[in-house]
Design a protein around this motif. Structure first.
Motif, PDB file in Angstrom:
ATOM      1  N   ALA A 108      13.827   5.772  17.881  1.00  0.00           N
ATOM      2  CA  ALA A 108      13.822   6.384  16.556  1.00  0.00           C
ATOM      3  C   ALA A 108      12.949   7.633  16.522  1.00  0.00           C
ATOM      4  O   ALA A 108      11.824   7.637  17.016  1.00  0.00           O
ATOM      5  CB  ALA A 108      13.330   5.382  15.520  1.00  0.00           C
ATOM      6  N   ASN A 109      13.494   8.683  15.935  1.00  0.00           N
ATOM      7  CA  ASN A 109      12.763   9.926  15.676  1.00  0.00           C
ATOM      8  C   ASN A 109      12.301  10.657  16.926  1.00  0.00           C
ATOM      9  O   ASN A 109      11.341  11.416  16.888  1.00  0.00           O
ATOM     10  CB  ASN A 109      11.562   9.661  14.759  1.00  0.00           C
ATOM     11  CG  ASN A 109      11.987   9.110  13.416  1.00  0.00           C
ATOM     12  OD1 ASN A 109      12.986   9.536  12.854  1.00  0.00           O
ATOM     13  ND2 ASN A 109      11.237   8.147  12.907  1.00  0.00           N
ATOM     14  N   MET A 110      12.982  10.457  18.014  1.00  0.00           N
ATOM     15  CA  MET A 110      12.689  11.203  19.243  1.00  0.00           C
ATOM     16  C   MET A 110      13.922  12.027  19.583  1.00  0.00           C
ATOM     17  O   MET A 110      14.805  11.582  20.317  1.00  0.00           O
ATOM     18  CB  MET A 110      12.313  10.248  20.379  1.00  0.00           C
ATOM     19  CG  MET A 110      11.044   9.471  20.114  1.00  0.00           C
ATOM     20  SD  MET A 110      10.689   8.286  21.419  1.00  0.00           S
ATOM     21  CE  MET A 110       9.213   7.500  20.788  1.00  0.00           C
ATOM     22  N   HIS A 111      14.001  13.201  19.057  1.00  0.00           N
ATOM     23  CA  HIS A 111      15.218  14.003  19.113  1.00  0.00           C
ATOM     24  C   HIS A 111      15.212  14.981  20.287  1.00  0.00           C
ATOM     25  O   HIS A 111      14.164  15.456  20.714  1.00  0.00           O
ATOM     26  CB  HIS A 111      15.388  14.755  17.800  1.00  0.00           C
ATOM     27  CG  HIS A 111      15.616  13.858  16.621  1.00  0.00           C
ATOM     28  ND1 HIS A 111      16.855  13.363  16.303  1.00  0.00           N
ATOM     29  CD2 HIS A 111      14.772  13.325  15.710  1.00  0.00           C
ATOM     30  CE1 HIS A 111      16.782  12.601  15.232  1.00  0.00           C
ATOM     31  NE2 HIS A 111      15.513  12.548  14.855  1.00  0.00           N
ATOM     32  N   GLY A 112      16.422  15.284  20.781  1.00  0.00           N
ATOM     33  CA  GLY A 112      16.581  16.138  21.948  1.00  0.00           C
ATOM     34  C   GLY A 112      16.768  17.607  21.602  1.00  0.00           C
ATOM     35  O   GLY A 112      17.365  17.963  20.585  1.00  0.00           O
ATOM     36  N   GLY A 113      16.255  18.466  22.463  1.00  0.00           N
ATOM     37  CA  GLY A 113      16.405  19.913  22.290  1.00  0.00           C
ATOM     38  C   GLY A 113      17.771  20.415  22.716  1.00  0.00           C
ATOM     39  O   GLY A 113      18.465  19.792  23.535  1.00  0.00           O
ATOM     40  N   GLY A 114      18.187  21.551  22.165  1.00  0.00           N
ATOM     41  CA  GLY A 114      19.452  22.170  22.539  1.00  0.00           C
ATOM     42  C   GLY A 114      19.382  22.843  23.896  1.00  0.00           C
ATOM     43  O   GLY A 114      18.325  23.329  24.318  1.00  0.00           O
ATOM     44  N   GLY A 115      20.496  22.869  24.592  1.00  0.00           N
ATOM     45  CA  GLY A 115      20.567  23.543  25.886  1.00  0.00           C
ATOM     46  C   GLY A 115      20.629  25.056  25.738  1.00  0.00           C
ATOM     47  O   GLY A 115      21.201  25.589  24.788  1.00  0.00           O
ATOM     48  N   GLY A 116      20.007  25.764  26.662  1.00  0.00           N
ATOM     49  CA  GLY A 116      20.047  27.222  26.655  1.00  0.00           C
ATOM     50  C   GLY A 116      21.369  27.764  27.173  1.00  0.00           C
ATOM     51  O   GLY A 116      22.045  27.133  27.996  1.00  0.00           O
ATOM     52  N   ALA A 117      21.763  28.912  26.687  1.00  0.00           N
ATOM     53  CA  ALA A 117      22.981  29.569  27.162  1.00  0.00           C
ATOM     54  C   ALA A 117      22.822  30.046  28.596  1.00  0.00           C
ATOM     55  O   ALA A 117      21.720  30.388  29.043  1.00  0.00           O
ATOM     56  CB  ALA A 117      23.315  30.753  26.263  1.00  0.00           C
ATOM     57  N   ALA A 159      13.659  18.798  17.047  1.00  0.00           N
ATOM     58  CA  ALA A 159      13.609  19.518  18.319  1.00  0.00           C
ATOM     59  C   ALA A 159      14.042  20.971  18.135  1.00  0.00           C
ATOM     60  O   ALA A 159      14.637  21.343  17.129  1.00  0.00           O
ATOM     61  CB  ALA A 159      14.518  18.820  19.334  1.00  0.00           C
ATOM     62  N   GLY A 160      13.739  21.778  19.137  1.00  0.00           N
ATOM     63  CA  GLY A 160      14.062  23.200  19.089  1.00  0.00           C
ATOM     64  C   GLY A 160      15.462  23.510  19.587  1.00  0.00           C
ATOM     65  O   GLY A 160      16.075  22.735  20.328  1.00  0.00           O
ATOM     66  N   GLY A 161      15.978  24.662  19.170  1.00  0.00           N
ATOM     67  CA  GLY A 161      17.274  25.128  19.632  1.00  0.00           C
ATOM     68  C   GLY A 161      17.177  25.883  20.942  1.00  0.00           C
ATOM     69  O   GLY A 161      16.142  26.493  21.260  1.00  0.00           O
ATOM     70  N   ASN A 211      12.650  27.490  16.278  1.00  0.00           N
ATOM     71  CA  ASN A 211      11.743  26.354  16.350  1.00  0.00           C
ATOM     72  C   ASN A 211      12.179  25.257  15.375  1.00  0.00           C
ATOM     73  O   ASN A 211      12.886  25.522  14.395  1.00  0.00           O
ATOM     74  CB  ASN A 211      10.323  26.781  15.999  1.00  0.00           C
ATOM     75  CG  ASN A 211       9.751  27.795  16.974  1.00  0.00           C
ATOM     76  OD1 ASN A 211      10.169  27.870  18.130  1.00  0.00           O
ATOM     77  ND2 ASN A 211       8.776  28.572  16.532  1.00  0.00           N
ATOM     78  N   TYR A 212      11.732  24.038  15.634  1.00  0.00           N
ATOM     79  CA  TYR A 212      11.914  22.936  14.690  1.00  0.00           C
ATOM     80  C   TYR A 212      11.230  23.275  13.364  1.00  0.00           C
ATOM     81  O   TYR A 212      10.353  24.148  13.295  1.00  0.00           O
ATOM     82  CB  TYR A 212      11.280  21.664  15.255  1.00  0.00           C
ATOM     83  CG  TYR A 212       9.765  21.705  15.149  1.00  0.00           C
ATOM     84  CD1 TYR A 212       9.115  21.080  14.093  1.00  0.00           C
ATOM     85  CD2 TYR A 212       9.001  22.416  16.072  1.00  0.00           C
ATOM     86  CE1 TYR A 212       7.740  21.146  13.960  1.00  0.00           C
ATOM     87  CE2 TYR A 212       7.631  22.489  15.950  1.00  0.00           C
ATOM     88  CZ  TYR A 212       6.999  21.854  14.889  1.00  0.00           C
ATOM     89  OH  TYR A 212       5.625  21.942  14.754  1.00  0.00           O
ATOM     90  N   SER A 213      11.582  22.553  12.314  1.00  0.00           N
ATOM     91  CA  SER A 213      10.877  22.634  11.036  1.00  0.00           C
ATOM     92  C   SER A 213      10.729  21.216  10.497  1.00  0.00           C
ATOM     93  O   SER A 213      11.641  20.701   9.837  1.00  0.00           O
ATOM     94  CB  SER A 213      11.631  23.523  10.044  1.00  0.00           C
ATOM     95  OG  SER A 213      10.970  23.567   8.793  1.00  0.00           O
ATOM     96  N   THR A 214       9.617  20.566  10.812  1.00  0.00           N
ATOM     97  CA  THR A 214       9.312  19.174  10.444  1.00  0.00           C
ATOM     98  C   THR A 214      10.409  18.240  10.952  1.00  0.00           C
ATOM     99  O   THR A 214      10.347  17.778  12.083  1.00  0.00           O
ATOM    100  CB  THR A 214       9.105  19.026   8.927  1.00  0.00           C
ATOM    101  OG1 THR A 214       8.193  20.039   8.487  1.00  0.00           O
ATOM    102  CG2 THR A 214       8.471  17.668   8.609  1.00  0.00           C
ATOM    103  N   THR A 215      11.421  17.931  10.149  1.00  0.00           N
ATOM    104  CA  THR A 215      12.493  17.034  10.593  1.00  0.00           C
ATOM    105  C   THR A 215      13.829  17.756  10.757  1.00  0.00           C
ATOM    106  O   THR A 215      14.852  17.110  10.961  1.00  0.00           O
ATOM    107  CB  THR A 215      12.670  15.868   9.602  1.00  0.00           C
ATOM    108  OG1 THR A 215      13.010  16.393   8.319  1.00  0.00           O
ATOM    109  CG2 THR A 215      11.395  15.039   9.499  1.00  0.00           C
TER     110      THR A 215
END
Length: 267
Positions: A51-60, A161-163, A173-177
């Motif tokens: 729970a609440n451990m989110h993954g970051g987006g992959g880079g191009a 997580a970040g994009g 960047n992330y913004s809280t949730t």
């Protein structure tokens, strides 16, 4: 002549060839000027575990153009694969694409909650970090792409997580949730119409981050991240917590790259 079965066409004064798999361009005699677009494979999005451990987006994947001289001989074409989305881990980096002496770097992987991000053509997005502290996004390659966005501090309730970075801009960047959006894509019209390439994957959060353009994967708020479109070099979206199920949910896959060559049609 060619190998690798590229698609081909004519646009005004130019003949173009587009490879979506590896091959070669073979010049039997003479030489001419060419223009080439080289797009590497996009990075896979990060997965999550609980729970609440989110993954970051992959880079191009890296995106760049060059003006090679098409001399007699074989000019090698390599089209890089997109990276797989991570399950209980970060994604994997995309693979390089090559035409002759021009190499574009594969996109960086999106991060899992405490496994690292990837550097590449564009950097992957940081995950929602455990147990504390933000996680910085990956670094892009100058002239090819941009950095990924940062992921949140889990101990402070910053679960997003970040994009991933894109050709056009850095990942948010992330913004809280709220997951960070992927960096914007680039475009190219060597085939006669504008085609979007190399958008960053969106980060996951309670509200997902959008992909950087239509070809990139968005993050997921409730399951597997979205995959990027094929042969665009865009990044995959981060995986998100699936409500009520503390199991790994993977990030989306990055898109395979492409190589496009054009030259003046011989008289």
């Amino acid at each position: 002549s060619t190998t690798g079965s590229p698609s081909t066409g004519v646009d005004g004064s130019y003949t173009w060839l587009k490879w979506t798999g590896s091959g070669s361009f073979i010049v039997d005699s003479g030489s001419s000027a060419g223009e080439v677009l080289v797009v590497a494979g996009g990075g896979g999005g990060g997965g999550q575990a609980n729970a609440n451990m989110h993954g970051g987006g992959g880079g191009a994947g890296g995106m760049q153009t060059a003006t090679p001289t098409l001399t007699v001989g074989t000019h090698t074409v390599t089209v890089g694969a997109g990276g797989a989305g991570g399950s209980n881990n970060s994604g994997t980096n995309g693979s390089n694409s090559v035409f002759g002496s021009t190499t574009s770097a594969g996109g960086g992987k999106g991060a899992h909650y405490h496994y690292g991000v990837g550097n590449g053509g564009s950097g992957g997005g940081g995950g929602s970090n455990w147990p504390s502290g933000t996680q910085a996004g990956g670094t892009g390659t100058a002239g090819q792409g941009n950095d990924g966005g940062d992921g949140g501090d889990h101990s402070a309730g910053e679960y997003a997580a970040g994009g991933g970075g894109g050709k056009g801009s850095v990942g948010s960047n992330y913004s809280t949730t709220v997951g960070g959006a992927g960096g914007s894509n680039g475009s190219n019209s060597y085939t006669g119409s504008s085609v979007d390439y190399a958008g960053g994957g969106g980060g996951s959060g309670s509200t997902n981050g959008a992909g950087g353009g239509a070809t990139a994967g968005a993050g997921s708020t409730n399951g597997t991240g979205n995959s990027a479109s094929a042969n665009t070099g865009s990044g995959g979206g981060g995986g998100g917590y699936k409500t009520g199920v503390n199991l790994a949910t993977p990030g989306g896959s990055g898109g395979k790259g492409a190589v496009v060559l054009r030259f003046l049609t011989p008289a």
